[in-house]
Design a protein around this motif. Sequence first.
Motif, PDB file in Angstrom:
ATOM      1  N   ASP A 335       0.849  -1.195   0.000  1.00  0.00           N
ATOM      2  CA  ASP A 335       0.000   0.000   0.000  1.00  0.00           C
ATOM      3  C   ASP A 335       0.881   1.240   0.000  1.00  0.00           C
ATOM      4  O   ASP A 335       1.824   1.347   0.794  1.00  0.00           O
ATOM      5  CB  ASP A 335      -0.903  -0.010   1.238  1.00  0.00           C
ATOM      6  CG  ASP A 335      -1.859   1.166   1.284  1.00  0.00           C
ATOM      7  OD1 ASP A 335      -2.058   1.821   0.240  1.00  0.00           O
ATOM      8  OD2 ASP A 335      -2.404   1.443   2.366  1.00  0.00           O
ATOM      9  N   THR A 336       0.584   2.184  -0.883  1.00  0.00           N
ATOM     10  CA  THR A 336       1.381   3.404  -0.982  1.00  0.00           C
ATOM     11  C   THR A 336       1.286   4.271   0.265  1.00  0.00           C
ATOM     12  O   THR A 336       2.123   5.148   0.478  1.00  0.00           O
ATOM     13  CB  THR A 336       0.947   4.234  -2.204  1.00  0.00           C
ATOM     14  OG1 THR A 336      -0.468   4.469  -2.132  1.00  0.00           O
ATOM     15  CG2 THR A 336       1.272   3.511  -3.498  1.00  0.00           C
ATOM     16  N   SER A 337       0.267   4.044   1.099  1.00  0.00           N
ATOM     17  CA  SER A 337       0.098   4.823   2.325  1.00  0.00           C
ATOM     18  C   SER A 337       0.740   4.156   3.535  1.00  0.00           C
ATOM     19  O   SER A 337       0.672   4.688   4.649  1.00  0.00           O
ATOM     20  CB  SER A 337      -1.397   5.041   2.614  1.00  0.00           C
ATOM     21  OG  SER A 337      -2.024   5.719   1.555  1.00  0.00           O
ATOM     22  N   LEU A 338       1.359   3.000   3.325  1.00  0.00           N
ATOM     23  CA  LEU A 338       1.867   2.229   4.453  1.00  0.00           C
ATOM     24  C   LEU A 338       3.021   2.921   5.166  1.00  0.00           C
ATOM     25  O   LEU A 338       3.131   2.878   6.393  1.00  0.00           O
ATOM     26  CB  LEU A 338       2.312   0.852   3.954  1.00  0.00           C
ATOM     27  CG  LEU A 338       2.630  -0.212   5.005  1.00  0.00           C
ATOM     28  CD1 LEU A 338       1.428  -0.464   5.907  1.00  0.00           C
ATOM     29  CD2 LEU A 338       3.048  -1.513   4.317  1.00  0.00           C
ATOM     30  N   TYR A 339       3.884   3.578   4.411  1.00  0.00           N
ATOM     31  CA  TYR A 339       5.024   4.303   4.984  1.00  0.00           C
ATOM     32  C   TYR A 339       5.021   5.742   4.476  1.00  0.00           C
ATOM     33  O   TYR A 339       4.641   6.000   3.330  1.00  0.00           O
ATOM     34  CB  TYR A 339       6.345   3.630   4.600  1.00  0.00           C
ATOM     35  CG  TYR A 339       6.434   2.174   5.008  1.00  0.00           C
ATOM     36  CD1 TYR A 339       6.628   1.825   6.338  1.00  0.00           C
ATOM     37  CD2 TYR A 339       6.313   1.157   4.066  1.00  0.00           C
ATOM     38  CE1 TYR A 339       6.711   0.480   6.724  1.00  0.00           C
ATOM     39  CE2 TYR A 339       6.385  -0.172   4.439  1.00  0.00           C
ATOM     40  CZ  TYR A 339       6.589  -0.502   5.777  1.00  0.00           C
ATOM     41  OH  TYR A 339       6.651  -1.818   6.152  1.00  0.00           O
ATOM     42  N   VAL A 340       5.452   6.650   5.321  1.00  0.00           N
ATOM     43  CA  VAL A 340       5.516   8.066   4.936  1.00  0.00           C
ATOM     44  C   VAL A 340       6.917   8.616   5.225  1.00  0.00           C
ATOM     45  O   VAL A 340       7.098   9.496   6.078  1.00  0.00           O
ATOM     46  CB  VAL A 340       4.429   8.889   5.661  1.00  0.00           C
ATOM     47  CG1 VAL A 340       3.073   8.655   5.030  1.00  0.00           C
ATOM     48  CG2 VAL A 340       4.366   8.551   7.155  1.00  0.00           C
ATOM     49  N   PRO A 341       7.932   8.118   4.522  1.00  0.00           N
ATOM     50  CA  PRO A 341       9.311   8.573   4.771  1.00  0.00           C
ATOM     51  C   PRO A 341       9.524  10.038   4.424  1.00  0.00           C
ATOM     52  O   PRO A 341      10.400  10.687   5.008  1.00  0.00           O
ATOM     53  CB  PRO A 341      10.152   7.658   3.878  1.00  0.00           C
ATOM     54  CG  PRO A 341       9.212   7.224   2.795  1.00  0.00           C
ATOM     55  CD  PRO A 341       7.881   7.109   3.456  1.00  0.00           C
ATOM     56  N   ASP A 342       8.735  10.580   3.473  1.00  0.00           N
ATOM     57  CA  ASP A 342       8.896  11.996   3.140  1.00  0.00           C
ATOM     58  C   ASP A 342       8.526  12.880   4.325  1.00  0.00           C
ATOM     59  O   ASP A 342       9.172  13.904   4.590  1.00  0.00           O
ATOM     60  CB  ASP A 342       8.056  12.361   1.918  1.00  0.00           C
ATOM     61  CG  ASP A 342       6.628  11.846   1.992  1.00  0.00           C
ATOM     62  OD1 ASP A 342       6.314  11.061   2.907  1.00  0.00           O
ATOM     63  OD2 ASP A 342       5.831  12.224   1.119  1.00  0.00           O
ATOM     64  N   GLU A 343       7.486  12.488   5.094  1.00  0.00           N
ATOM     65  CA  GLU A 343       7.131  13.233   6.299  1.00  0.00           C
ATOM     66  C   GLU A 343       8.185  13.045   7.379  1.00  0.00           C
ATOM     67  O   GLU A 343       8.510  13.976   8.124  1.00  0.00           O
ATOM     68  CB  GLU A 343       5.764  12.787   6.806  1.00  0.00           C
ATOM     69  CG  GLU A 343       4.606  13.148   5.880  1.00  0.00           C
ATOM     70  CD  GLU A 343       3.271  12.724   6.453  1.00  0.00           C
ATOM     71  OE1 GLU A 343       3.223  12.350   7.651  1.00  0.00           O
ATOM     72  OE2 GLU A 343       2.265  12.755   5.707  1.00  0.00           O
ATOM     73  N   LEU A 344       8.717  11.834   7.472  1.00  0.00           N
ATOM     74  CA  LEU A 344       9.745  11.551   8.476  1.00  0.00           C
ATOM     75  C   LEU A 344      10.973  12.422   8.261  1.00  0.00           C
ATOM     76  O   LEU A 344      11.509  13.031   9.204  1.00  0.00           O
ATOM     77  CB  LEU A 344      10.123  10.069   8.418  1.00  0.00           C
ATOM     78  CG  LEU A 344      11.236   9.604   9.353  1.00  0.00           C
ATOM     79  CD1 LEU A 344      10.754   9.605  10.802  1.00  0.00           C
ATOM     80  CD2 LEU A 344      11.733   8.215   8.960  1.00  0.00           C
ATOM     81  N   PHE A 345      11.443  12.504   7.021  1.00  0.00           N
ATOM     82  CA  PHE A 345      12.655  13.247   6.702  1.00  0.00           C
ATOM     83  C   PHE A 345      12.387  14.702   6.327  1.00  0.00           C
ATOM     84  O   PHE A 345      13.339  15.474   6.158  1.00  0.00           O
ATOM     85  CB  PHE A 345      13.398  12.571   5.550  1.00  0.00           C
ATOM     86  CG  PHE A 345      13.993  11.237   5.898  1.00  0.00           C
ATOM     87  CD1 PHE A 345      14.943  11.120   6.901  1.00  0.00           C
ATOM     88  CD2 PHE A 345      13.608  10.090   5.217  1.00  0.00           C
ATOM     89  CE1 PHE A 345      15.509   9.899   7.228  1.00  0.00           C
ATOM     90  CE2 PHE A 345      14.157   8.865   5.526  1.00  0.00           C
ATOM     91  CZ  PHE A 345      15.114   8.764   6.543  1.00  0.00           C
TER      92      PHE A 345
END
Length: 445
Positions: A335-345
């Motif tokens: 799922d494309t919503s499973l991880y949000v690395p752009d928000e993390l970094f």
Amino acid sequence: MLTSEIKLNQINKFQQNLDNRKDSKVVERAVSHQGILASSEDFTAESKMHPVFSIDLSTGNVADQKQSGRCWMFAALNTMRIRLMNTFKVSDGFELSQNYTNFWDKFEKSNYFLENVLKTADQPLDSRKVSWLMTTPQQDGGQWDMLCALIEKYGIVPKYAMPETFNSEKSAQINKFLNLKLRHDAVALRELVADKASDAKIAETKETMLNEIYRMLVYALGEPTTSFNFEYRDKDNNYHIDKDITPQDFFKKYINLNLEDYVSLINSPTADKPFNKTYTIEMLGNVVNGRQVKHLNLEMSELKKLAIKQLQNGESVWFGSDVGQSSNTKKGIMDTSLYVPDELFDADLSLSKAERLDYGESLMTHAMVITGVDLVDGKPTKWKVENSWGEKVGTKGYFVMSDEWMDQFVYQFVINKAYLTTDQLTAQKQEPTVLNPWDPMGALA
């Protein structure tokens, strides 16, 4: 073009900018101890991937490719075994031999490689094509048309007729030494061509090479089955036996599938591949003079319609994707919503599907089987996927794929021509444009 090295005052500025962020130490501790994926996982996405579907085909127990890259075989043979199980009421747990197909694939790929060595023998070693060819003489992966070429020539057998071996389940060693052998043979063949050896001498040398390769494969994978007794008990406990049947006759009698009816459809929204056109890839294949790898490029919306039609008619769908993207393999969620690395970094990590293909961020890496879909108001929201990694991942080996993930990371479907529109059928018959060997649509699942 203005270029310069990194200056010390820049580093000081970057560190000061980081120090000014109130959450920087909190994020640093989380990411450094837990990893990027765990720190950026959005648990709300998981709740939407509940494994219940409005269309859900029964496909039996999930197989396990172990430590090998044969997903394309497992996926294709899984679709075919269900056909046999349903027609002849064979009980769950039945599998077709992946090792039998694997043996002939490696033998045919070896010959295909040697033929390409001869075709490119007049090119320097540092030419891009020769360099590409020598990087991986053969490997476990493949594409749908390559599987069809093998079955059309060699047939298939039940798993018990040619079971797995150490080297089929853990393929690193046989791949290492087979590729070593093929590179050794490439040196000899290129030298013969350079010395202007006769065609007869080259053919004789190549036959000796193939004889040695065959021996290596028999030692590693076992002698390929030529005939066997097909025996089983059906779900009513009735005993059946068909004696001394060949792999080719077994396929015709018990699978009874016209492989010509099934075509490869891709979604590659790159500028070099207009939709509704067909494509093939130079130097991609396994069986010399066998079935050509051929793709018809369509919009993803059209691919989904075709996949749904096939599922509604009780038939699963072989597909190829980039399984490592936004995927939790333990939970079986893509799922494309499973991880949000752009928000993390706090960094823009976005690329379009076309940009991922053009810039090397994504390509087809894994083949699986779609066995269900959840339709809401006639539109798909999530898809049920049969994997080949055993029953310890996902829901007894089955994954859930969001519709958005399909949009971004699915590249290939295999669809029965019966479901194609008249225009699509006409487009599929076109002579294909030949792409470079390194084109992402030539990636092996």
